[in-house]
Design an enzyme around this catalytic site. Structure first.
Site, mmCIF file in Angstrom:
data_model
loop_
_atom_site.group_PDB
_atom_site.id
_atom_site.type_symbol
_atom_site.label_atom_id
_atom_site.label_comp_id
_atom_site.label_asym_id
_atom_site.label_seq_id
_atom_site.Cartn_x
_atom_site.Cartn_y
_atom_site.Cartn_z
ATOM 1 C CD GLU A 1 -5.243 -3.804 3.709
ATOM 2 O OE1 GLU A 1 -4.061 -4.208 3.532
ATOM 3 O OE2 GLU A 1 -5.505 -2.755 4.321
ATOM 4 C CD GLU B 1 -3.176 0.590 2.152
ATOM 5 O OE1 GLU B 1 -2.979 1.116 3.272
ATOM 6 O OE2 GLU B 1 -4.159 -0.130 1.897
#
Length: 324
Positions: free
Chosen positions: A248, A161
């Site tokens: 996710e 991320e």
């Protein structure tokens, strides 16, 4: 508030969901699907048939490491119908960078349990600034690839991320370096790459994609915050030929709290089913927040009763079971 009725309604709806990636009960997911590859912008199994993996992500390893054990993976594989688990190995913030042997031991526990259960495992370099220490990421993935790269179970997620980084200037150059070192050891297994703005801008990656085989790009969402505009980014990337994998997502707001947004979650997962996008829910942890699948009372021994699951955990488990 009576929560039973919404869950029952949700279950009735989910019975009609896509049948992609169902397996013969006599075989494991990995036995049936084998090595995963990317063809024409989608994931396919060893026979060239489309497949969609679905599962659960573990929490940051340095803070949720008590759940990095065989009992938890067994429970997810056998009682939640997951075809994939994700080991979120904390790269920073007191994780691998300060205690590599400790974090590798946790990772080994999860990988070995995934192999035993015949499911896939995503080895996630859980970082927000990975490009600042590329050599450390290369070291980590070389260790993993040398030990497990010969097995079809293993999927590499090299940057989960990015936050404020540029795709062209930061993320892509980092990915090219790490991928080169993985491919020197493991020529084939799937590699997943994070995208800008907390892995929401797959459209930016689509304008300047990586060169190489078996590469996918991740999209993250939290249902209370991220809605149609983020799905539009995914559609744009799909139309450009990118393979998308949601490593996710949560039912909460982006903070991890703020409630559980069932209807928006349904929209997202129906969208993933329609476009054959694999996914993992965040996360297996007993933290007192909306996105956690477990309540604070839940044991790392995985002997969970229905009352040990949070509202999010209960809903996601039901969704997973209804793909059988």
């Amino acid at each position: 508030m009576n929560l039973v009725k919404p869950f029952l309604v949700g279950c009735l709806i989910m019975i009609s969901l896509s049948s992609i990636a169902k397996k013969d009960d006599k075989t494991s997911y990995v036995e049936q699907y084998g090595s995963i590859s990317v063809q024409n912008g989608t994931l396919v199994d060893q026979t060239g048939e489309k497949l969609q993996l679905r599962g659960m992500s573990l929490f940051w390893s340095q803070w949720g490491g008590q759940y990095y054990n065989k009992l938890v993976v067994n429970r997810l594989a056998q009682d939640w119908n997951v075809s994939v688990v994700r080991a979120a190995i904390g790269a920073e913030k007191g994780g691998y960078e300060v205690a590599p042997e400790r974090e590798l031991k946790k990772l080994d526990n999860v990988i070995k349990a995934a192999i035993d259960n015949g499911i896939y495992v995503i080895v996630d370099w859980h970082a927000h600034d990975a490009q600042n220490n590329t050599d450390l990421a290369i070291e980590f993935f070389e260790i993993v690839a040398a030990k497990y790269g010969h097995l079809p179970n293993v999927i590499y997620e090299i940057y989960n991320e990015p936050d404020y980084e540029s795709w062209d200037e930061d993320i892509k150059p980092y990915a090219e370096k790490v991928i080169k070192h993985i491919r020197a050891i493991d020529a084939d297994n799937l590699i997943i790459v994070g995208t800008p703005t907390w892995s929401q801008r797959v459209d930016q990656a689509a304008n300047n994609p990586l060169i190489g085989k078996n590469i996918a790009y991740t999209i993250h969402f939290y249902a209370g915050t991220h809605k149609q505009s983020i799905r539009d980014n995914v559609t744009y990337a799909l139309n450009k030929g990118l393979a998308i994998f949601s490593t996710e997502w949560g039912m909460s707001q982006a903070s991890g709290n703020g409630g559980v947004f069932v209807e928006e979650t349904k929209i997202w997962l129906d969208f993933f089913d329609e476009h054959n996008i694999s996914w993992l829910n965040w996360s297996i942890i007993n933290k007192n927040e909306s996105s956690a699948a477990l309540k604070p009372i839940a044991s790392p021994m995985a002997d969970w009763l229905p009352e040990d699951l949070s509202k999010s955990g209960t809903w996601v488990r039901n969704r997973l079971l209804n793909y059988k």
